[in-house]
Design a protein around this motif. Structure first.
Motif, short mmCIF file in Angstrom:
data_model
loop_
_atom_site.label_atom_id
_atom_site.label_comp_id
_atom_site.label_asym_id
_atom_site.label_seq_id
_atom_site.Cartn_x
_atom_site.Cartn_y
_atom_site.Cartn_z
N GLN A 82 0.84 -1.19 0.00
CA GLN A 82 0.00 0.00 0.00
C GLN A 82 0.88 1.24 0.00
O GLN A 82 1.80 1.36 0.80
N LEU A 83 0.60 2.13 -0.94
CA LEU A 83 1.26 3.43 -0.96
C LEU A 83 0.34 4.42 -0.25
O LEU A 83 -0.83 4.54 -0.61
N SER A 84 0.88 5.12 0.72
CA SER A 84 0.06 6.07 1.47
C SER A 84 0.85 7.34 1.74
O SER A 84 2.08 7.33 1.82
N GLY A 85 0.13 8.40 1.84
CA GLY A 85 0.75 9.68 2.12
C GLY A 85 -0.25 10.64 2.72
O GLY A 85 -1.46 10.44 2.62
N SER A 86 0.26 11.69 3.35
CA SER A 86 -0.64 12.68 3.95
C SER A 86 0.03 14.05 3.97
O SER A 86 1.26 14.16 3.99
N VAL A 87 -0.81 15.07 3.94
CA VAL A 87 -0.36 16.45 4.04
C VAL A 87 -1.23 17.11 5.10
O VAL A 87 -2.47 17.00 5.06
N SER A 88 -0.58 17.80 6.06
CA SER A 88 -1.32 18.44 7.14
C SER A 88 -0.88 19.89 7.26
O SER A 88 0.32 20.19 7.20
N VAL A 89 -1.83 20.77 7.42
CA VAL A 89 -1.56 22.21 7.55
C VAL A 89 -2.13 22.68 8.89
O VAL A 89 -3.26 22.34 9.25
N LEU A 90 -1.34 23.48 9.64
CA LEU A 90 -1.75 23.98 10.94
C LEU A 90 -1.64 25.50 10.96
O LEU A 90 -0.64 26.07 10.52
N HIS A 91 -2.65 26.15 11.50
CA HIS A 91 -2.62 27.61 11.70
C HIS A 91 -2.95 27.87 13.16
O HIS A 91 -4.02 27.47 13.66
N LEU A 92 -2.03 28.56 13.83
CA LEU A 92 -2.20 28.88 15.25
C LEU A 92 -2.31 30.39 15.41
O LEU A 92 -1.47 31.13 14.93
N ALA A 93 -3.40 30.80 16.05
CA ALA A 93 -3.62 32.24 16.29
C ALA A 93 -3.83 32.46 17.78
O ALA A 93 -4.85 32.03 18.33
N SER A 94 -2.85 33.07 18.44
CA SER A 94 -2.98 33.40 19.86
C SER A 94 -2.05 34.56 20.17
O SER A 94 -1.18 34.91 19.37
N SER A 95 -2.22 35.12 21.28
CA SER A 95 -1.35 36.24 21.69
C SER A 95 -0.41 35.73 22.79
O SER A 95 -0.88 35.15 23.79
N PRO A 96 0.88 35.83 22.63
CA PRO A 96 1.57 36.66 21.61
C PRO A 96 2.02 35.86 20.40
O PRO A 96 2.70 36.39 19.53
N LEU A 97 1.68 34.53 20.34
CA LEU A 97 2.21 33.69 19.26
C LEU A 97 1.18 33.49 18.17
O LEU A 97 0.01 33.20 18.44
N THR A 98 1.60 33.65 16.94
CA THR A 98 0.77 33.37 15.78
C THR A 98 1.66 32.77 14.71
O THR A 98 2.78 33.27 14.48
N GLY A 99 1.18 31.72 14.05
CA GLY A 99 2.02 31.13 13.00
C GLY A 99 1.33 30.01 12.26
O GLY A 99 0.22 29.58 12.62
N ASN A 100 1.98 29.55 11.23
CA ASN A 100 1.49 28.47 10.39
C ASN A 100 2.51 27.33 10.38
O ASN A 100 3.72 27.55 10.56
N GLY A 101 2.02 26.15 10.15
CA GLY A 101 2.90 25.00 10.04
C GLY A 101 2.34 23.98 9.07
O GLY A 101 1.14 23.97 8.78
N ALA A 102 3.19 23.15 8.54
CA ALA A 102 2.76 22.12 7.60
C ALA A 102 3.65 20.90 7.75
O ALA A 102 4.83 21.01 8.13
N SER A 103 3.08 19.74 7.46
CA SER A 103 3.85 18.51 7.49
C SER A 103 3.33 17.57 6.41
O SER A 103 2.19 17.68 5.97
N TRP A 104 4.17 16.66 5.97
CA TRP A 104 3.74 15.69 4.98
C TRP A 104 4.48 14.37 5.21
O TRP A 104 5.53 14.34 5.85
N SER A 105 3.90 13.31 4.70
CA SER A 105 4.54 12.00 4.79
C SER A 105 4.15 11.17 3.58
O SER A 105 3.08 11.34 3.01
N PHE A 106 5.03 10.27 3.20
CA PHE A 106 4.75 9.37 2.07
C PHE A 106 5.61 8.13 2.21
O PHE A 106 6.79 8.22 2.60
N GLY A 107 5.03 6.98 1.89
CA GLY A 107 5.83 5.77 1.91
C GLY A 107 4.98 4.53 1.69
O GLY A 107 3.77 4.54 1.91
N PRO A 108 5.61 3.46 1.25
CA PRO A 108 4.91 2.20 1.06
C PRO A 108 4.89 1.38 2.34
O PRO A 108 5.75 1.55 3.21
N SER A 109 3.89 0.50 2.44
CA SER A 109 3.84 -0.47 3.54
C SER A 109 3.58 -1.85 2.95
O SER A 109 2.82 -2.00 1.99
N LEU A 110 4.22 -2.84 3.51
CA LEU A 110 4.15 -4.21 2.99
C LEU A 110 3.46 -5.10 4.02
O LEU A 110 3.76 -5.05 5.21
N GLN A 111 2.51 -5.90 3.53
CA GLN A 111 1.86 -6.89 4.37
C GLN A 111 2.13 -8.26 3.77
O GLN A 111 1.84 -8.50 2.59
#
Length: 468
Positions: free
Chosen positions: A311-340
């Protein structure tokens, strides 16, 4: 990043392997068949599925009832829904080998008060995940192959339902007209016997007959009267059967059927074709063959489970944080095969293969049995129908002879040249001969129906076979 030779080679090998399919391919089943029926010819009839053979009865009312039955019968409608279920089953089976993509999103607000008070925080998450099971050994392609065969079997099942409805409507209609004919015979004979009773009573009054003669004549009148209620019951039961087949209230059809009509007589000599025609024309044989195809494909499904799956699987995740005093964006991704890889399962997967193989062998035997049954049905109906004409012809002559004998005995009785017993015997003979003729006409019609049904005729009338 540009794929290197080392990363691209495994992917290329996966794609090559994805073209493989394990398990046997469906081969057209075979079984020995005679070149002709015992009382048939050696010429094929071709496709008889769209032949409206009931037109040979020249009965517009029967034609209408069959048309209504094919479109309104509840069993046929259920079979059509089974086709829709099988069609969706094809989509479900095919979806397993396609990539799947899932989206997600969330919004979270948080804030705390008191000693450890924090400012309000807003967290927004969103992502996509994808997965694709490589069909290396054809598990999903075999599953779709099985689903397509099951869909074909559902179409054939609907044809079986249509043919059964045609057969039942025609049979109950023939039976209803038969009982109407018996009622007509009974009422005609009742009038004749009442005339005889009146004549005998007049002779008794004139001193030319005995009380015994009157009692005998009256007994025959009452005997005839006793048969009428049972015949009316039988007639109404046949109409009730027809009503159920058509899905209409019985009183509606009864009013129409009470306008009596002649007994249906087939004005046609049917050609049964050759036994090989049954493989194409009989819907139950086609259904059994498609069920065999589904069972054979299921062997491939079971065998594919013995091999590794990737199985080939992958994911993309996006994060947005809004607070005082910190505000920012983040993103992550993953991809890879799995064998059964199945290593130890207690023999379950091998047992599943053997079970599928046994199911396929049973499906072949079921197909072979359906072919043999089709040949037997046709042989039996052909033998019976070929002899019905001779029976009907002889009984028509018999009725004519006994009617003449009755007329002669009645004339002699009026002239005092014969006894009442001769008249009563002649009336019984006419009654018996008329009933036998009506039964023979009914049997001829039923054998004609059985023969056309046996060769698979008529169920595709008004149907778009190309669309199936």
């Amino acid at each position: 990043m540009k794929p290197t030779l080392y990363t691209a080679a495994p992917l290329a090998m996966m794609l090559i392997l994805s073209g493989c399919m394990v398990g046997p391919d469906m081969q057209a089943p075979e079984t020995p068949l005679p070149t002709k029926f015992s009382e048939g010819g050696k010429v094929t009839d071709g496709d008889v599925t769209a032949a409206a053979w009931w037109n040979a009865f020249s009965d517009p009312r029967l034609n209408h009832l069959i048309t209504e039955g094919m479109s309104k019968n509840l069993t046929v409608l259920q079979a059509l829904e089974a086709i829709e279920q099988a069609r969706q089953g094809v989509d479900i089976a095919g979806a397993g080998s396609l990539p799947s993509i899932t989206g997600s999103a969330s919004e979270n607000l948080s804030k705390s008060n008191g000693v450890n008070a924090t400012a309000q925080r807003s967290t927004t998450n969103g992502g996509l995940s994808a997965a694709w099971i490589l069909d290396l050994f054809g598990q999903y392609r075999r599953a779709k192959e099985s689903a397509n065969a099951t869909l074909d079997a559902s179409y054939a099942g609907a044809d079986v339902a249509r043919l059964t409805v045609i057969s039942n409507v025609a049979t109950y209609y023939v039976n209803a007209r038969y009982y109407q004919q018996l009622l007509a015979i009974a009422r005609e004979n009742l009038k004749s016997r009442r005339d005889t009773l009146a004549l005998t009573q007049a002779q008794l009054d004139a001193g030319a007959a005995s009380r015994l003669n009157v009692v005998q004549a009256d007994g025959l009148v009452n005997s005839t009267l006793s048969t009428i209620p049972g015949l009316e019951t039988n007639f109404r039961q046949q109409v009730n059967h027809l009503s159920t087949l058509l899905g209409v209230p019985a009183p509606t059809l009864l009013a129409d059927m009470q306008r009596s009509g002649p007994q249906p007589v087939a004005r046609d000599r049917i050609k049964a074709g050759i036994p090989a025609d049954l493989l194409r024309n009989r819907p139950d044989v086609r259904k059994a063959e498609r069920q065999l195809a589904a069972a054979v494909a299921n062997i491939g499904v079971a065998k594919a489970k013995l091999y590794p799956s990737i199985q080939l699987s992958g994911s993309v995740s996006v994060l947005h944080l809004a607070s005082s005093p910190l505000t920012g964006n983040g993103a992550s991704w993953s991809f890879g095969p799995s064998l059964q890889l199945p290593i130890f399962d207690g023999g379950a997967l091998q047992a599943n293969v053997k079970s599928s193989e046994a199911a396929a062998r049973a499906a072949y035997l079921a197909w072979k049995a359906s072919v043999l049954q089709a040949v037997e049905d046709t042989e039996n109906a052909l033998v019976a129908y070929n002899r019905d004409r001779a029976t009907v012809s002889a009984l028509r002559a018999s009725v004519k002879n006994y009617q003449e004998a009755l007329n002669l005995s009645m004339t002699n009785y009026k002239n005092g040249a014969s006894s009442l017993l001769d008249v009563l015997d002649a009336q019984r003979s006419v009654d018996t001969a008329q009933q036998s003729l009506a039964a023979a006409i009914r049997q001829s019609a039923l054998d004609y129906i059985a023969l056309n049904v046996a060769v698979g005729g008529g169920y595709a009338v008004g149907q778009d076979k190309a669309g199936e």
